[in-house]
Write a protein that holds these residues in place. Structure first.
Motif, PDB file in Angstrom:
ATOM      1  N   SER A  88      24.725  47.233  39.353  1.00  0.00           N
ATOM      2  CA  SER A  88      23.928  46.207  38.952  1.00  0.00           C
ATOM      3  C   SER A  88      24.145  45.814  37.459  1.00  0.00           C
ATOM      4  CB  SER A  88      22.625  46.364  39.388  1.00  0.00           C
ATOM      5  OG  SER A  88      22.067  47.525  38.656  1.00  0.00           O
ATOM      6  N   ASN A  89      24.830  46.683  36.609  1.00  0.00           N
ATOM      7  CA  ASN A  89      24.774  46.657  35.280  1.00  0.00           C
ATOM      8  C   ASN A  89      25.861  45.761  34.901  1.00  0.00           C
ATOM      9  OD1 ASN A  89      25.264  47.152  32.503  1.00  0.00           O
ATOM     10  ND2 ASN A  89      24.358  49.219  32.448  1.00  0.00           N
ATOM     11  N   PRO A  90      25.445  44.704  33.995  1.00  0.00           N
ATOM     12  CA  PRO A  90      26.728  43.786  33.802  1.00  0.00           C
ATOM     13  C   PRO A  90      27.704  44.247  32.959  1.00  0.00           C
ATOM     14  CG  PRO A  90      24.457  42.661  33.559  1.00  0.00           C
ATOM     15  CD  PRO A  90      24.147  44.391  33.809  1.00  0.00           C
ATOM     16  N   GLU A  91      27.422  45.351  32.009  1.00  0.00           N
ATOM     17  CA  GLU A  91      28.289  45.949  31.287  1.00  0.00           C
ATOM     18  C   GLU A  91      29.603  46.741  32.253  1.00  0.00           C
ATOM     19  OE1 GLU A  91      28.636  49.282  27.992  1.00  0.00           O
ATOM     20  OE2 GLU A  91      27.090  48.431  28.420  1.00  0.00           O
ATOM     21  N   HIS A  92      28.890  47.595  33.126  1.00  0.00           N
ATOM     22  CA  HIS A  92      29.714  48.103  33.884  1.00  0.00           C
ATOM     23  C   HIS A  92      30.394  47.195  35.155  1.00  0.00           C
ATOM     24  CE1 HIS A  92      27.017  52.339  33.673  1.00  0.00           C
ATOM     25  NE2 HIS A  92      27.036  51.428  32.547  1.00  0.00           N
ATOM     26  N   GLN A  93      30.023  46.085  35.491  1.00  0.00           N
ATOM     27  CA  GLN A  93      30.625  45.174  35.923  1.00  0.00           C
ATOM     28  C   GLN A  93      31.899  44.443  35.317  1.00  0.00           C
ATOM     29  OE1 GLN A  93      27.945  42.263  37.176  1.00  0.00           O
ATOM     30  NE2 GLN A  93      26.739  43.432  38.973  1.00  0.00           N
ATOM     31  N   GLU A  94      31.425  44.340  34.030  1.00  0.00           N
ATOM     32  CA  GLU A  94      32.481  43.757  33.420  1.00  0.00           C
ATOM     33  C   GLU A  94      33.784  44.557  32.985  1.00  0.00           C
ATOM     34  OE1 GLU A  94      34.928  41.174  31.757  1.00  0.00           O
ATOM     35  OE2 GLU A  94      33.006  40.629  32.521  1.00  0.00           O
ATOM     36  N   ALA A  95      33.728  46.235  32.898  1.00  0.00           N
ATOM     37  CA  ALA A  95      34.521  47.062  32.847  1.00  0.00           C
ATOM     38  C   ALA A  95      35.328  47.306  34.030  1.00  0.00           C
ATOM     39  CB  ALA A  95      33.732  48.272  32.551  1.00  0.00           C
ATOM     40  N   ASP A 111      36.310  39.640  44.219  1.00  0.00           N
ATOM     41  CA  ASP A 111      34.841  40.157  44.330  1.00  0.00           C
ATOM     42  C   ASP A 111      34.913  41.466  43.905  1.00  0.00           C
ATOM     43  OD1 ASP A 111      31.883  39.064  45.194  1.00  0.00           O
ATOM     44  OD2 ASP A 111      32.086  41.131  46.035  1.00  0.00           O
ATOM     45  N   LEU A 112      33.609  41.962  43.295  1.00  0.00           N
ATOM     46  CA  LEU A 112      33.710  43.451  42.720  1.00  0.00           C
ATOM     47  C   LEU A 112      33.623  44.261  44.077  1.00  0.00           C
ATOM     48  CD1 LEU A 112      31.163  43.110  39.812  1.00  0.00           C
ATOM     49  CD2 LEU A 112      33.596  43.531  40.001  1.00  0.00           C
ATOM     50  N   ILE A 113      33.310  43.821  45.236  1.00  0.00           N
ATOM     51  CA  ILE A 113      33.399  44.445  46.502  1.00  0.00           C
ATOM     52  C   ILE A 113      34.435  43.811  47.514  1.00  0.00           C
ATOM     53  CG2 ILE A 113      32.194  45.448  48.572  1.00  0.00           C
ATOM     54  CD1 ILE A 113      29.847  45.532  47.058  1.00  0.00           C
ATOM     55  N   SER A 114      35.745  44.508  47.353  1.00  0.00           N
ATOM     56  CA  SER A 114      36.752  43.619  47.977  1.00  0.00           C
ATOM     57  C   SER A 114      37.743  44.775  48.671  1.00  0.00           C
ATOM     58  CB  SER A 114      37.445  42.835  47.019  1.00  0.00           C
ATOM     59  OG  SER A 114      38.646  42.205  47.624  1.00  0.00           O
ATOM     60  N   SER A 138      34.518  57.859  33.751  1.00  0.00           N
ATOM     61  CA  SER A 138      35.758  58.130  34.581  1.00  0.00           C
ATOM     62  C   SER A 138      36.367  56.541  34.551  1.00  0.00           C
ATOM     63  CB  SER A 138      35.562  58.499  35.763  1.00  0.00           C
ATOM     64  OG  SER A 138      34.433  57.681  36.587  1.00  0.00           O
ATOM     65  N   LEU A 139      35.333  55.568  34.476  1.00  0.00           N
ATOM     66  CA  LEU A 139      36.154  54.169  34.479  1.00  0.00           C
ATOM     67  C   LEU A 139      36.427  53.758  32.891  1.00  0.00           C
ATOM     68  CD1 LEU A 139      36.622  51.258  35.193  1.00  0.00           C
ATOM     69  CD2 LEU A 139      34.068  50.746  35.060  1.00  0.00           C
ATOM     70  N   GLU A 140      35.642  54.596  31.805  1.00  0.00           N
ATOM     71  CA  GLU A 140      36.167  54.309  30.642  1.00  0.00           C
ATOM     72  C   GLU A 140      37.358  54.754  30.422  1.00  0.00           C
ATOM     73  OE1 GLU A 140      31.971  53.984  27.888  1.00  0.00           O
ATOM     74  OE2 GLU A 140      32.351  55.922  28.851  1.00  0.00           O
ATOM     75  N   ASN A 141      37.568  56.267  30.877  1.00  0.00           N
ATOM     76  CA  ASN A 141      38.814  56.782  30.733  1.00  0.00           C
ATOM     77  C   ASN A 141      40.075  56.054  31.477  1.00  0.00           C
ATOM     78  OD1 ASN A 141      37.374  60.110  31.493  1.00  0.00           O
ATOM     79  ND2 ASN A 141      37.639  59.300  29.431  1.00  0.00           N
ATOM     80  N   LEU A 142      39.698  55.445  32.568  1.00  0.00           N
ATOM     81  CA  LEU A 142      40.791  54.446  32.942  1.00  0.00           C
ATOM     82  C   LEU A 142      41.257  53.288  32.120  1.00  0.00           C
ATOM     83  CD1 LEU A 142      40.112  54.603  36.901  1.00  0.00           C
ATOM     84  CD2 LEU A 142      42.107  55.320  35.877  1.00  0.00           C
TER      85      LEU A 142
END
Length: 271
Positions: A88-95, A111-114, A138-142
């Motif tokens: 639900s965090n916009p920053e995380h969604q954008e990443a 969609d973010l769920i796809s 782990s997302l930042e690493n990728l």
């Protein structure tokens, strides 16, 4: 929790079947701008001139004293480790969107769920379930790998190098596993290093705040190199990960390694 802690019979591992040759589709921080997943919920040397080794009574492991600057660097990294992925965090969604765009620039994410996420090697249509074991880092690493070594990122994603197995490891899930393995290997959740490996890494971190992300990139390429060298298939993932960790530990403790770029495996990366 890694597979070593869980045994070999817990959960299921999503293998990726190959289709032809790829998927179809100083001491201050310098600021810059364990194993295979089982199921979606279980998880998955340089002379240290300013680090003093002490051994507490009854403790079989050495204790390493840190400078205030090193403590600050470690705390900054630990703060990153504490951030859970929040859908639900916009920053995380954008990443997450940025990761998709880096992986498949010509294909729009619906969609973010796809179901599209499975193309990248996530276990299901919602990557957030796989991030539970590794957190937001782990997302930042990728993303760091995609932005700093785009050629290697695509080679790993598309499985472009070497003679590949019929059943390949899933790229994205392997990435989260690497983050988790490095956190364990470097003992990053401890108040201060309790191993020579951890103390050595902290020296690198104090000179480069992106050291963890860079070591992640090196590790991912080394993992794939080992995968090919061992002629591995998905059932061999744990063995490949363990072999990767052992080599990393050997390289980190070499006397002539004074920064991560000196690691022999760094040469595997291409921008």
């Amino acid at each position: 929790m890694g597979m070593d802690d869980r045994g070999d019979d817990g959960g299921s591992f999503v293998a990726v079947r190959r289709i032809s040759q790829g998927l179809d589709r100083s001491n201050t921080c310098h600021t810059t701008s364990d194993e295979v997943v089982a199921g979606s919920t279980a998880w998955l040397g340089r002379s240290l001139s300013c680090v003093c080794v002490q051994r507490k009574a009854g403790d079989s492991r050495p204790s390493f004293d840190l400078t205030p600057a090193q403590e600050d660097c470690l705390q900054r990294l630990q703060n990153r480790l504490d951030i859970a992925y929040d859908g639900s965090n916009p920053e995380h969604q954008e990443a997450l969107r940025a990761l998709w765009k880096a992986a498949f620039p010509e294909e729009e994410l619906r969609d973010l769920i796809s179901e599209q996420w499975k193309e990248m090697g996530w276990q299901g249509k919602d990557p957030s379930t796989d991030f539970r074991g590794g957190g937001f880092i782990s997302l930042e690493n990728l993303l760091y790998l995609a932005r700093n070594f785009p050629k290697s990122f695509q080679e790993l994603l598309q499985k472009q190098e070497g003679e590949r197995a019929m059943w390949e490891y899933p790229f994205a899930v392997a990435g989260v596993n690497i983050t988790f393995m490095l956190i364990q290997m470097l003992d990053l959740e401890a108040v201060k290093p309790r191993t020579f490996i951890g103390a050595t890494f902290l020296k690198f971190l104090s000179e480069n705040e992106s050291a963890f992300d860079l070591l992640y990139c090196i590790t991912f390429k080394l993992l794939d190199h080992k995968w090919l060298d061992m002629h591995a298939s998905y059932m061999d993932f744990n063995a490949v990960m363990k072999s990767t960790r052992r080599q990393l530990e050997r390289e980190l403790l070499q006397d002539d390694v004074t920064r991560l770029e000196d690691l022999p495996s760094y040469s595997l990366l291409t921008r």
